[in-house]
Write an enzyme that holds these catalytic residues in place. Sequence first.
Site, PDB file in Angstrom:
ATOM      1  N   ASP A 265      24.487 -10.167   0.102  1.00  0.00           N
ATOM      2  CA  ASP A 265      23.050 -10.584   0.316  1.00  0.00           C
ATOM      3  C   ASP A 265      22.131 -10.657  -0.698  1.00  0.00           C
ATOM      4  O   ASP A 265      21.450 -11.313  -1.255  1.00  0.00           O
ATOM      5  CB  ASP A 265      22.692  -9.787   1.570  1.00  0.00           C
ATOM      6  CG  ASP A 265      21.564 -10.234   2.515  1.00  0.00           C
ATOM      7  OD1 ASP A 265      21.957 -11.472   2.848  1.00  0.00           O
ATOM      8  OD2 ASP A 265      20.403  -9.705   2.490  1.00  0.00           O
TER       9      ASP A 265
ATOM     10  N   LYS B 253       7.126  -4.767 -10.856  1.00  0.00           N
ATOM     11  CA  LYS B 253       6.186  -5.424 -10.583  1.00  0.00           C
ATOM     12  C   LYS B 253       4.661  -5.561 -11.452  1.00  0.00           C
ATOM     13  O   LYS B 253       4.580  -4.317 -12.282  1.00  0.00           O
ATOM     14  CB  LYS B 253       5.493  -4.925  -9.134  1.00  0.00           C
ATOM     15  CG  LYS B 253       6.620  -5.154  -8.074  1.00  0.00           C
ATOM     16  CD  LYS B 253       6.033  -5.048  -6.831  1.00  0.00           C
ATOM     17  CE  LYS B 253       7.143  -4.985  -5.639  1.00  0.00           C
ATOM     18  NZ  LYS B 253       7.451  -6.461  -5.002  1.00  0.00           N
TER      19      LYS B 253
ATOM     20  N   ASP C 133      14.110   5.126   1.906  1.00  0.00           N
ATOM     21  CA  ASP C 133      14.189   3.481   1.644  1.00  0.00           C
ATOM     22  C   ASP C 133      12.879   3.179   0.828  1.00  0.00           C
ATOM     23  O   ASP C 133      13.242   2.318  -0.227  1.00  0.00           O
ATOM     24  CB  ASP C 133      14.218   2.837   3.021  1.00  0.00           C
ATOM     25  CG  ASP C 133      14.229   1.249   2.809  1.00  0.00           C
ATOM     26  OD1 ASP C 133      15.435   0.897   2.236  1.00  0.00           O
ATOM     27  OD2 ASP C 133      13.557   0.430   3.209  1.00  0.00           O
TER      28      ASP C 133
ATOM     29  N   HIS D 210      10.096   3.961  -4.326  1.00  0.00           N
ATOM     30  CA  HIS D 210       9.052   3.162  -4.873  1.00  0.00           C
ATOM     31  C   HIS D 210       7.591   3.809  -5.022  1.00  0.00           C
ATOM     32  O   HIS D 210       6.955   3.780  -5.899  1.00  0.00           O
ATOM     33  CB  HIS D 210       8.868   1.874  -3.710  1.00  0.00           C
ATOM     34  CG  HIS D 210      10.230   1.189  -3.645  1.00  0.00           C
ATOM     35  ND1 HIS D 210      11.054   0.921  -4.550  1.00  0.00           N
ATOM     36  CD2 HIS D 210      10.563   0.616  -2.705  1.00  0.00           C
ATOM     37  CE1 HIS D 210      11.887   0.348  -4.072  1.00  0.00           C
ATOM     38  NE2 HIS D 210      11.934  -0.204  -3.151  1.00  0.00           N
TER      39      HIS D 210
ATOM     40  N   ARG E  65      -4.232  -3.656  -6.232  1.00  0.00           N
ATOM     41  CA  ARG E  65      -3.355  -4.052  -5.206  1.00  0.00           C
ATOM     42  C   ARG E  65      -2.048  -4.762  -5.802  1.00  0.00           C
ATOM     43  O   ARG E  65      -2.272  -5.654  -6.688  1.00  0.00           O
ATOM     44  CB  ARG E  65      -4.268  -5.415  -4.546  1.00  0.00           C
ATOM     45  CG  ARG E  65      -3.428  -5.560  -3.257  1.00  0.00           C
ATOM     46  CD  ARG E  65      -4.133  -6.235  -2.228  1.00  0.00           C
ATOM     47  NE  ARG E  65      -4.736  -7.829  -2.935  1.00  0.00           N
ATOM     48  CZ  ARG E  65      -5.986  -8.199  -2.387  1.00  0.00           C
ATOM     49  NH1 ARG E  65      -6.659  -7.610  -1.403  1.00  0.00           N
ATOM     50  NH2 ARG E  65      -6.411  -9.314  -2.978  1.00  0.00           N
TER      51      ARG E  65
ATOM     52  N   GLN F 196       0.387  -5.975  -4.403  1.00  0.00           N
ATOM     53  CA  GLN F 196       0.833  -7.446  -3.427  1.00  0.00           C
ATOM     54  C   GLN F 196       0.312  -7.257  -2.090  1.00  0.00           C
ATOM     55  O   GLN F 196      -0.088  -6.110  -1.501  1.00  0.00           O
ATOM     56  CB  GLN F 196       2.516  -7.207  -3.464  1.00  0.00           C
ATOM     57  CG  GLN F 196       3.450  -6.325  -2.529  1.00  0.00           C
ATOM     58  CD  GLN F 196       4.622  -6.480  -2.796  1.00  0.00           C
ATOM     59  OE1 GLN F 196       5.135  -6.716  -3.451  1.00  0.00           O
ATOM     60  NE2 GLN F 196       5.243  -5.897  -1.552  1.00  0.00           N
TER      61      GLN F 196
ATOM     62  N   PHE G 146     -13.163  -2.543  -7.820  1.00  0.00           N
ATOM     63  CA  PHE G 146     -13.783  -1.126  -7.888  1.00  0.00           C
ATOM     64  C   PHE G 146     -15.072  -1.445  -6.946  1.00  0.00           C
ATOM     65  O   PHE G 146     -15.935  -2.037  -7.221  1.00  0.00           O
ATOM     66  CB  PHE G 146     -14.134  -0.959  -9.236  1.00  0.00           C
ATOM     67  CG  PHE G 146     -14.734   0.592  -9.641  1.00  0.00           C
ATOM     68  CD1 PHE G 146     -13.944   1.541  -9.595  1.00  0.00           C
ATOM     69  CD2 PHE G 146     -15.971   0.534  -9.770  1.00  0.00           C
ATOM     70  CE1 PHE G 146     -14.283   2.690  -9.655  1.00  0.00           C
ATOM     71  CE2 PHE G 146     -16.431   1.820 -10.132  1.00  0.00           C
ATOM     72  CZ  PHE G 146     -15.470   3.125  -9.743  1.00  0.00           C
TER      73      PHE G 146
HETATM   74  N1  LIG Z   1     -10.386  -9.200  -5.328  1.00  0.00           N
HETATM   75  C1  LIG Z   1     -10.144  -9.398  -4.141  1.00  0.00           C
HETATM   76  O1  LIG Z   1      -9.388 -10.138  -3.638  1.00  0.00           O
HETATM   77  C2  LIG Z   1     -10.840  -8.608  -3.214  1.00  0.00           C
HETATM   78  C3  LIG Z   1     -10.463  -8.659  -1.743  1.00  0.00           C
HETATM   79  N2  LIG Z   1     -10.973  -7.718  -1.104  1.00  0.00           N
HETATM   80  C4  LIG Z   1     -10.508  -7.775   0.588  1.00  0.00           C
HETATM   81  O2  LIG Z   1     -11.419  -7.246   1.343  1.00  0.00           O
HETATM   82  C5  LIG Z   1     -10.778  -6.600   2.099  1.00  0.00           C
HETATM   83  C6  LIG Z   1     -11.479  -5.205   2.493  1.00  0.00           C
HETATM   84  O3  LIG Z   1     -11.581  -4.534   1.190  1.00  0.00           O
HETATM   85  P1  LIG Z   1     -10.553  -3.038   1.410  1.00  0.00           P
HETATM   86  O4  LIG Z   1     -10.689  -2.482   0.071  1.00  0.00           O
HETATM   87  O5  LIG Z   1      -9.558  -2.986   2.267  1.00  0.00           O
HETATM   88  O6  LIG Z   1     -11.975  -2.242   1.879  1.00  0.00           O
HETATM   89  P2  LIG Z   1     -11.961  -1.514   3.344  1.00  0.00           P
HETATM   90  O7  LIG Z   1     -12.613  -0.144   2.888  1.00  0.00           O
HETATM   91  O8  LIG Z   1     -12.752  -2.391   4.398  1.00  0.00           O
HETATM   92  O9  LIG Z   1     -10.763  -1.128   4.071  1.00  0.00           O
HETATM   93  C7  LIG Z   1     -10.005  -0.175   3.300  1.00  0.00           C
HETATM   94  C8  LIG Z   1      -8.335  -0.048   3.996  1.00  0.00           C
HETATM   95  O10 LIG Z   1      -8.705   0.949   4.863  1.00  0.00           O
HETATM   96  C9  LIG Z   1      -7.848   1.015   5.969  1.00  0.00           C
HETATM   97  N3  LIG Z   1      -8.339   1.407   7.221  1.00  0.00           N
HETATM   98  C10 LIG Z   1      -8.720   0.488   8.178  1.00  0.00           C
HETATM   99  N4  LIG Z   1      -8.904   1.172   9.160  1.00  0.00           N
HETATM  100  C11 LIG Z   1      -9.149   2.581   9.013  1.00  0.00           C
HETATM  101  C12 LIG Z   1      -9.128   3.764   9.557  1.00  0.00           C
HETATM  102  N5  LIG Z   1      -9.524   3.901  10.731  1.00  0.00           N
HETATM  103  N6  LIG Z   1      -9.000   4.978   8.987  1.00  0.00           N
HETATM  104  C13 LIG Z   1      -8.687   4.969   7.675  1.00  0.00           C
HETATM  105  N7  LIG Z   1      -8.324   3.790   7.001  1.00  0.00           N
HETATM  106  C14 LIG Z   1      -8.559   2.662   7.588  1.00  0.00           C
HETATM  107  C15 LIG Z   1      -7.250  -0.347   5.787  1.00  0.00           C
HETATM  108  O11 LIG Z   1      -5.984  -0.371   5.411  1.00  0.00           O
HETATM  109  P3  LIG Z   1      -4.749   0.262   6.103  1.00  0.00           P
HETATM  110  O12 LIG Z   1      -4.522  -0.487   7.237  1.00  0.00           O
HETATM  111  O13 LIG Z   1      -3.540  -0.165   5.234  1.00  0.00           O
HETATM  112  O14 LIG Z   1      -5.019   1.819   6.352  1.00  0.00           O
HETATM  113  C16 LIG Z   1      -8.148  -1.044   4.880  1.00  0.00           C
HETATM  114  O15 LIG Z   1      -7.317  -2.124   4.215  1.00  0.00           O
HETATM  115  C17 LIG Z   1      -9.406  -5.961   1.751  1.00  0.00           C
HETATM  116  O16 LIG Z   1      -8.548  -6.683   2.836  1.00  0.00           O
HETATM  117  C18 LIG Z   1      -9.207  -7.087   0.529  1.00  0.00           C
HETATM  118  O17 LIG Z   1      -8.201  -8.029   0.611  1.00  0.00           O
HETATM  119  C19 LIG Z   1     -11.891  -6.741  -1.461  1.00  0.00           C
HETATM  120  C20 LIG Z   1     -12.273  -6.645  -2.664  1.00  0.00           C
HETATM  121  C21 LIG Z   1     -11.711  -7.746  -3.673  1.00  0.00           C
HETATM  122  O1  LIG Z   2      13.610  -1.668  -1.658  1.00  0.00           O
HETATM  123  C1  LIG Z   2      13.026  -2.018  -0.719  1.00  0.00           C
HETATM  124  O2  LIG Z   2      12.107  -2.760  -0.594  1.00  0.00           O
HETATM  125  C2  LIG Z   2      11.830  -3.790   0.137  1.00  0.00           C
HETATM  126  C3  LIG Z   2      10.475  -4.188  -0.042  1.00  0.00           C
HETATM  127  O3  LIG Z   2      10.347  -4.915  -1.369  1.00  0.00           O
HETATM  128  P1  LIG Z   2       9.050  -5.939  -1.726  1.00  0.00           P
HETATM  129  O4  LIG Z   2       9.296  -6.198  -3.122  1.00  0.00           O
HETATM  130  O5  LIG Z   2       9.298  -7.235  -0.834  1.00  0.00           O
HETATM  131  O6  LIG Z   2       7.871  -5.478  -1.449  1.00  0.00           O
HETATM  132  C4  LIG Z   2      12.165  -3.424   1.768  1.00  0.00           C
HETATM  133  O7  LIG Z   2      11.855  -4.554   2.543  1.00  0.00           O
HETATM  134  C5  LIG Z   2      13.410  -2.722   1.758  1.00  0.00           C
HETATM  135  O8  LIG Z   2      13.476  -2.321   3.174  1.00  0.00           O
HETATM  136  C6  LIG Z   2      13.762  -1.707   0.758  1.00  0.00           C
HETATM  137  O9  LIG Z   2      14.857  -1.148   0.793  1.00  0.00           O
END
Ligand SMILES: NC(=O)C1=CN([C@@H]2O[C@H](COP(=O)(O)OP(=O)(O)OC[C@H]3O[C@@H](n4cnc5c(N)ncnc54)[C@H](OP(=O)(O)O)[C@@H]3O)[C@@H](O)[C@H]2O)C=CC1
Ligand SMILES: O=C1O[C@H](COP(=O)(O)O)[C@@H](O)[C@H](O)[C@H]1O
Length: 502
Positions: free
Chosen positions: A24, A187, A240, A245, A376, A378, A385
């Site tokens: 695979d 990455k 995993d 990672h 971020r 991915q 910021f």
């Molecule tokens: N350059 C760009 O493209 C930018 C994009 N953005 C976008 O704006 C969106 C919002 O920005 P972000 O920084 O995520 O801001 P937020 O502060 O709104 O969210 C931060 C993260 O908090 C987590 N969250 C949600 N609910 C809870 C909870 N109850 N308790 C704790 N954590 C929680 C979520 O992630 P999780 O579910 O993983 O916990 C979320 O992604 C993002 O999706 C981002 O893609 C923002 C700025 C720049």
């Molecule tokens: O090593 C692994 O990584 C993949 C995720 O890789 P990504 O580059 O797509 O983020 C994960 O699906 C797999 O379970 C794990 O063994």
Amino acid sequence: MVCEGTHFDGKIPHTFVIFGASGDLAKKKIYPTLWWLYRDDLLPKPTKFCGYARSMLTTETLKAQCLPYMKVQPHEQNKYEEFWALNDYVSGRYDGRTSFEVLNQRLEMMENKNKANRIFYLALPPSVFEEVTVNIKQICMSLCGWNRVIIEKPFGRDDASSQALSDHLAGLFNEDQLYRIDHYLGKEMVQNLMTIRFGNKILSSTWNRENIASVLITFKEPFGTQGRGGYFDEFGIIRDVMQNHLLQILSLVAMEKPVSCHPDDIRDEKVKVLKSIEALTLDDMVLGQYLGNPQGTTEDARTGYVEDPTVSNDSNTPTYALGVLKINNERWQGVPFILRCGKALNERKAEVRIQYQDVPGDIFEGSTKRNELVIRVQPGEALYFKMMTKSPGITFDIEETELDLTYEHRYKDSYLPDAYERLILDVFCGSQMHFVRSDELREAWRIFTPILHQIERERVRPITYQYGSRGPKEADRKCEENNFKYSGSYKWHGGKAATSNL
Ligand SMILES: NC(=O)C1=CN([C@@H]2O[C@H](COP(=O)(O)OP(=O)(O)OC[C@H]3O[C@@H](n4cnc5c(N)ncnc54)[C@H](OP(=O)(O)O)[C@@H]3O)[C@@H](O)[C@H]2O)C=CC1
Ligand SMILES: O=C1O[C@H](COP(=O)(O)O)[C@@H](O)[C@H](O)[C@H]1O
């Protein structure tokens, strides 16, 4: 960046051998990567490729198996045929000398018996690892060129099995011949961590316990085992994803500045910071396992983890894990490093959140929110910021906004290669900067082995969460307890890139 191993030797032929060529990983990742590197003229000329596996394949059948993953454009067809003309395939056993002798003869023929460098890629299950490496060493090494061996995880199941594997490999190869792949190190944004940290005065001087409240490193996937739970059930999400990672990302975020960009200087610092981390305990963790969602739109979504026919009904293997690591050194004492990872969640995402402390001596009636630097990884590479600003206009109100470096906008025309492309090219060049050294691995297992053994011994039950959710609620509580504040008030007003990733 000035470092060793940025060039390959273009005058000597190279042979790339793929063990497990019928599998695979080979068809989805290794052959496509080799083709892309070849297509883009990034490999030394001549490089030839030889697949090896037990299956009775031909180069033609292998080519057909790989095709769906190769992304060949119509105008690339001639070059694509050229690539396959450089390929050969040998079918043989993993445990017999004779098959490896046949392989070696074939390699010599491909190399016209000239001096050649050889790379061996082990895309194989761990069960045949030892015999294959012994046979490579005894029968297939290039006698006048160099030899390098690329190894895929799992590098053992715990400290003892990993050490046994390291000892076995050390008995056959020098450390500088071994390339242990953790593809997260290939990455873009993971490779960027060192530059962000050590190339920016504004960040380097705040990167410490005096300014940072907590660090949250997240990996999320929106799909479950998709019927292939057999492998996963033996390992679980901690082995995993978290132990490799996420811990690799942590070490790049937390390590001290290396003396130089030499791979060993960097890895020395990574090892040092890992040595300052205490082994995880159950109190530091939240474990989860997903249940099917009856309203799910796919079979995968409706199927809970233990309903996968390849997983036992009473499996306690975690598919979600949060762990809080503490780094006992001058820079980080008291700053929780929270690692979170899970399958069957609400989105695909890998990111690092550096959350700064509250502003002391507040004059804004409690309306300031913490600064947060988000890296971020991915999808949609970005660095933003989160900061406070005065709302534009006549008002004196304040609001949250962001300094935004979204790659899709700022580097619109740049090509970001796949992690495997960077890493395989590094092997040709002899750069081990983005590969895992044996002492890093030893420290990683020291941190995780006790908790893994405890989960297995005491059959610790994970908390269930629904497929497609954000994981167990207990994980958010654990973040809060560890000085990560989520306000839910932040609004991103950005463009296409962001919305497509939500
Ligand atoms: N350059 C760009 O493209 C930018 C994009 N953005 C976008 O704006 C969106 C919002 O920005 P972000 O920084 O995520 O801001 P937020 O502060 O709104 O969210 C931060 C993260 O908090 C987590 N969250 C949600 N609910 C809870 C909870 N109850 N308790 C704790 N954590 C929680 C979520 O992630 P999780 O579910 O993983 O916990 C979320 O992604 C993002 O999706 C981002 O893609 C923002 C700025 C720049
Ligand atoms: O090593 C692994 O990584 C993949 C995720 O890789 P990504 O580059 O797509 O983020 C994960 O699906 C797999 O379970 C794990 O063994």
